[in-house]
Design an enzyme around this catalytic site. Structure first.
Site, PDB file in Angstrom:
ATOM      1  N   HIS A  85     -45.249  22.263  -3.192  1.00 49.98           N
ATOM      2  CA  HIS A  85     -44.559  23.072  -2.189  1.00 49.98           C
ATOM      3  C   HIS A  85     -44.684  24.539  -2.586  1.00 49.98           C
ATOM      4  CE1 HIS A  85     -41.714  24.841   0.427  1.00 49.98           C
ATOM      5  NE2 HIS A  85     -40.748  24.955  -0.467  1.00 49.98           N
ATOM      6  N   CYS A 102     -37.758  21.356   2.715  1.00 48.71           N
ATOM      7  CA  CYS A 102     -39.082  21.648   2.137  1.00 48.71           C
ATOM      8  C   CYS A 102     -39.769  20.407   1.571  1.00 48.71           C
ATOM      9  CB  CYS A 102     -38.976  22.727   1.062  1.00 48.71           C
ATOM     10  SG  CYS A 102     -38.198  24.229   1.654  1.00 48.71           S
ATOM     11  N   ASN A 120     -43.044  31.078   1.923  1.00 51.32           N
ATOM     12  CA  ASN A 120     -42.545  29.701   1.918  1.00 51.32           C
ATOM     13  C   ASN A 120     -42.403  29.233   3.371  1.00 51.32           C
ATOM     14  OD1 ASN A 120     -41.042  27.363   1.789  1.00 51.32           O
ATOM     15  ND2 ASN A 120     -39.550  28.155   0.319  1.00 51.32           N
TER      16      ASN A 120
HETATM   17  N1  ACO Z   1     -35.925  43.307  -3.077  1.00 51.67           N
HETATM   18  C1  ACO Z   1     -35.439  44.077  -4.070  1.00 51.67           C
HETATM   19  N2  ACO Z   1     -34.459  43.687  -4.876  1.00 51.67           N
HETATM   20  C2  ACO Z   1     -33.943  42.462  -4.686  1.00 51.67           C
HETATM   21  C3  ACO Z   1     -34.399  41.610  -3.655  1.00 51.67           C
HETATM   22  C4  ACO Z   1     -35.429  42.084  -2.840  1.00 51.67           C
HETATM   23  N3  ACO Z   1     -35.955  41.339  -1.821  1.00 51.67           N
HETATM   24  N4  ACO Z   1     -33.692  40.478  -3.710  1.00 51.67           N
HETATM   25  C5  ACO Z   1     -32.823  40.581  -4.742  1.00 51.67           C
HETATM   26  N5  ACO Z   1     -32.970  41.793  -5.313  1.00 51.67           N
HETATM   27  C6  ACO Z   1     -32.241  42.328  -6.448  1.00 51.67           C
HETATM   28  C7  ACO Z   1     -30.857  41.740  -6.574  1.00 51.67           C
HETATM   29  O1  ACO Z   1     -29.951  42.435  -5.749  1.00 51.67           O
HETATM   30  C8  ACO Z   1     -30.573  41.953  -8.032  1.00 51.67           C
HETATM   31  O2  ACO Z   1     -30.190  43.302  -8.226  1.00 51.67           O
HETATM   32  P1  ACO Z   1     -29.034  43.666  -9.294  1.00 51.67           P
HETATM   33  O3  ACO Z   1     -29.578  43.216 -10.618  1.00 51.67           O
HETATM   34  O4  ACO Z   1     -28.932  45.135  -9.137  1.00 51.67           O
HETATM   35  O5  ACO Z   1     -27.837  42.893  -8.851  1.00 51.67           O
HETATM   36  C9  ACO Z   1     -31.931  41.767  -8.683  1.00 51.67           C
HETATM   37  O6  ACO Z   1     -32.909  41.930  -7.647  1.00 51.67           O
HETATM   38  C10 ACO Z   1     -32.119  40.407  -9.318  1.00 51.67           C
HETATM   39  O7  ACO Z   1     -31.676  39.431  -8.374  1.00 51.67           O
HETATM   40  P2  ACO Z   1     -31.750  37.897  -8.724  1.00 51.67           P
HETATM   41  O8  ACO Z   1     -31.243  37.093  -7.584  1.00 51.67           O
HETATM   42  O9  ACO Z   1     -31.160  37.670 -10.076  1.00 51.67           O
HETATM   43  O10 ACO Z   1     -33.323  37.727  -8.826  1.00 51.67           O
HETATM   44  P3  ACO Z   1     -34.145  36.530  -9.404  1.00 51.67           P
HETATM   45  O11 ACO Z   1     -35.001  36.963 -10.497  1.00 51.67           O
HETATM   46  O12 ACO Z   1     -33.297  35.299  -9.596  1.00 51.67           O
HETATM   47  O13 ACO Z   1     -35.119  36.221  -8.198  1.00 51.67           O
HETATM   48  C11 ACO Z   1     -35.438  34.644  -6.447  1.00 51.67           C
HETATM   49  C12 ACO Z   1     -34.603  35.798  -6.945  1.00 51.67           C
HETATM   50  C13 ACO Z   1     -36.877  35.103  -6.220  1.00 51.67           C
HETATM   51  C14 ACO Z   1     -34.889  34.116  -5.132  1.00 51.67           C
HETATM   52  C15 ACO Z   1     -35.400  33.549  -7.536  1.00 51.67           C
HETATM   53  O14 ACO Z   1     -34.075  33.200  -7.854  1.00 51.67           O
HETATM   54  C16 ACO Z   1     -36.139  32.335  -7.151  1.00 51.67           C
HETATM   55  O15 ACO Z   1     -37.334  32.327  -7.156  1.00 51.67           O
HETATM   56  N6  ACO Z   1     -35.428  31.260  -6.809  1.00 51.67           N
HETATM   57  C17 ACO Z   1     -36.057  30.065  -6.360  1.00 51.67           C
HETATM   58  C18 ACO Z   1     -35.654  29.875  -5.005  1.00 51.67           C
HETATM   59  C19 ACO Z   1     -36.774  29.731  -4.033  1.00 51.67           C
HETATM   60  O16 ACO Z   1     -37.936  29.933  -4.274  1.00 51.67           O
HETATM   61  N7  ACO Z   1     -36.326  29.307  -2.900  1.00 51.67           N
HETATM   62  C20 ACO Z   1     -37.183  29.064  -1.838  1.00 51.67           C
HETATM   63  C21 ACO Z   1     -36.522  28.106  -0.937  1.00 51.67           C
HETATM   64  S1  ACO Z   1     -36.130  26.666  -1.763  1.00 51.67           S
HETATM   65  C22 ACO Z   1     -37.411  25.783  -1.819  1.00 51.67           C
HETATM   66  O17 ACO Z   1     -38.299  25.943  -1.068  1.00 51.67           O
HETATM   67  C23 ACO Z   1     -37.408  24.809  -2.900  1.00 51.67           C
END
Ligand code: ACO
Length: 325
Positions: free
Chosen positions: A252, A119, A282
C-alpha cells in the site's frame, strides 16, 4: 471448477488534474495553511497527487481502470461474471459503486458489490474474488480499487490533506488450472477505529458528525509497520515460501518511510519494492492495483514472477496476498 485463480490483466486510471507539492502548497497558502515541498517529500516521499474534477466519482475512475484491465486481458466487459470494488469513497450511500460501475461498463446480471476495508480494501477484495472463483461461483472477475479521497480531506489540516490523492486500479482475475494466487492473510482490529476515520454519517437528511478524515499519524505509522511484517510472514508461511522467494513487494502506497521499514524487516532491498507514492500520493484502496499496473506496464514486473501485495488502513485493517503473476 478450477483449483486456482490468476491475474490475466491489469489497468489503472488517474484523473488528469495533477498537483505537485509546490502547486498544492501554493493553493493551501491562499487559505492560510502553511506547508512545503521539502516537508512533504522528507516525511512522506510524496511529490505529486491527482485530484478528480467536481462531479467525477469513484465509479468513473474505476470503470476506466476496468476497461484498461479488460483490454490487457483480451476480454470484453460481457465476459465478466463478478465485479468487486474496494472503496471508502463510493458515489452514494447506496447502491454500491460496483453496481454503478457495472452499468457504466454496459453490462448487467453478474454479481457486483463493494468492499469497505479502507486502504486494505484491495487485498480484501482480491481474497474474496479468489475464494469465489475457487468455489465455482465466478470464473472471470473484475477486482477494482477506486477512490476520490480529495472529497473527504480537511484542507485546513496540513497533517492530512497533503497525503492523499484520487485514482483507480483494476485487475482481471480468472479461473485457472495453474497457480496464480498462492495464499492470503486478512485481519482487522476494531479497537483502533479512532486513529484513522471519517466519523460523520448521514441521518435524518443531514450529515451527522464530521465528514472529513481524521488521523493520528504517529499511531498509524507504528501500527502499520508491525502488522505489515506479521501479514507478510503469515502469508509466506501459508504458501511454504521464504522472503527470498518474493520477486516484488507491492505495498500500500501510504508513505515511503512505512515501505522502507517494512522492506528492512523483511530483509528486502528497496530495489524490489514497487514505489508510486511519489507520483500518486496515498490513493487508499486504489494504491496497490495502481502501483501494480504501473509496474507491469513499465516492464518492471513480468509474468511468472512472485509478488507480495500488502495493505493496511483504517479499521484498523491489514492483510497480504502472495501470487504468481
Ligand atoms: N507541512 C509542514 N509541517 C507540517 C505538516 C505539513 N504538511 N504536517 C505537520 N507538520 C508539522 C507539525 O505541525 C509538527 O510541527 P511542530 O513540531 O511545530 O508541532 C511537525 O510537522 C511534526 O509533526 P508530526 O505529526 O510529528 O510529523 P511526523 O514526522 O509524525 O509525520 C506523518 C507526520 C507524515 C503523517 C507521519 O506520522 C506518518 O507518516 N504517519 C503514517 C500515517 C500515514 O501514512 N497515513 C496514511 C493513511 S493510513 C494508511 O494508509 C495506512
Amino acid at each position: 471448477m478450477s483449483p486456482y485463480s490468476r491475474i490475466t490483466g491489469t489497468g489503472s486510471y488517474l484523473p488528469p488534474r495533477r498537483l505537485s507539492n509546490a502547486e498544492l502548497a501554493a493553493e493551501l497558502a491562499t487559505q492560510g495553511v502553511e506547508t512545503s515541498d521539502d516537508w512533504i517529500v522528507e516525511r512522506t516521499g510524496i511529490r505529486a497527487r491527482h485530484f478528480a474534477d467536481p462531479g467525477v466519482c469513484s465509479s468513473d475512475l474505476g470503470a476506466q481502470a476496468a476497461r484498461n484491465a479488460l483490454q490487457a486481458a483480451g476480454l470484453e466487459a460481457r465476459d465478466i461474471d463478478l465485479i468487486i470494488v474496494a472503496t471508502s469513497t463510493p458515489d452514494m450511500v447506496f447502491p454500491s459503486a460496483a453496481c454503478i460501475l457495472q452499468s457504466k461498463l454496459g453490462i448487467g446480471g453478474c454479481a457486483a458489490f463493494d468492499v469497505q476495508a479502507v486502504c486494505s480494501g484491495f487485498v480484501y477484495a482480491l481474497t474474496i474474488a479468489d475464494a469465489l472463483i475457487k468455489t465455482g461461483s465466478a470464473t472471470k472477475a473484475l477486482v477494482i480499487g477506486a477512490e476520490v479521497f480529495s472529497r473527504i480531506l480537511d484542507f485546513s489540516d496540513r497533517t492530512t490533506c497533503v497525503l492523499f490523492g484520487d485514482g483507480a486500479g483494476a485487475v482481471v482475475l480468472e479461473a485457472s488450472q495453474t497457480p496464480g494466487i498462492l495464499a492470503s492473510d486478512l485481519h482487522a482490529d476494531g479497537k483502533h477505529v479512532g486513529i484513522l476515520c471519517v466519523p460523520g454519517t448521514v441521518s435524518g437528511g443531514k450529515v451527522l458528525g464530521d465528514p472529513l478524515l481524521k488521523m493520528d499519524g504517529q499511531a498509524v505509522f507504528k501500527l502499520a509497520v508491525g502488522v505489515l511484517e506479521d501479514a507478510a510472514r503469515a502469508t509466506l508461511a501459508k504458501a511454504g515460501l521464504q522472503e527470498s522467494d518474493i520477486d516484488w513487494l507491492v505495498p500500500h502506497q501510504a508513505n515511503i518511510r512505512i515501505m522502507q521499514s517494512t522492506a528492512k524487516k523483511l530483509k528486502m532491498s528497496m530495489d524490489k519494492v514497487i514505489v508510486t507514492v511519489d507520483q500518486h500520493g496515498n490513493t487508499s484502496a486504489a494504491s496497490i492495483p495502481l502501483a501494480l499496473d504501473v509496474a507491469v506496464r513499465s516492464g518492471k514486473v513480468k509474468k511468472g514472477e512472485t509478488l507480495l501485495l500488502e495493505g493496511v488502513g483504517g479499521g484498523f485493517t491489514w492483510g497480504a496476498v502472495l501470487l504468481n503473476l
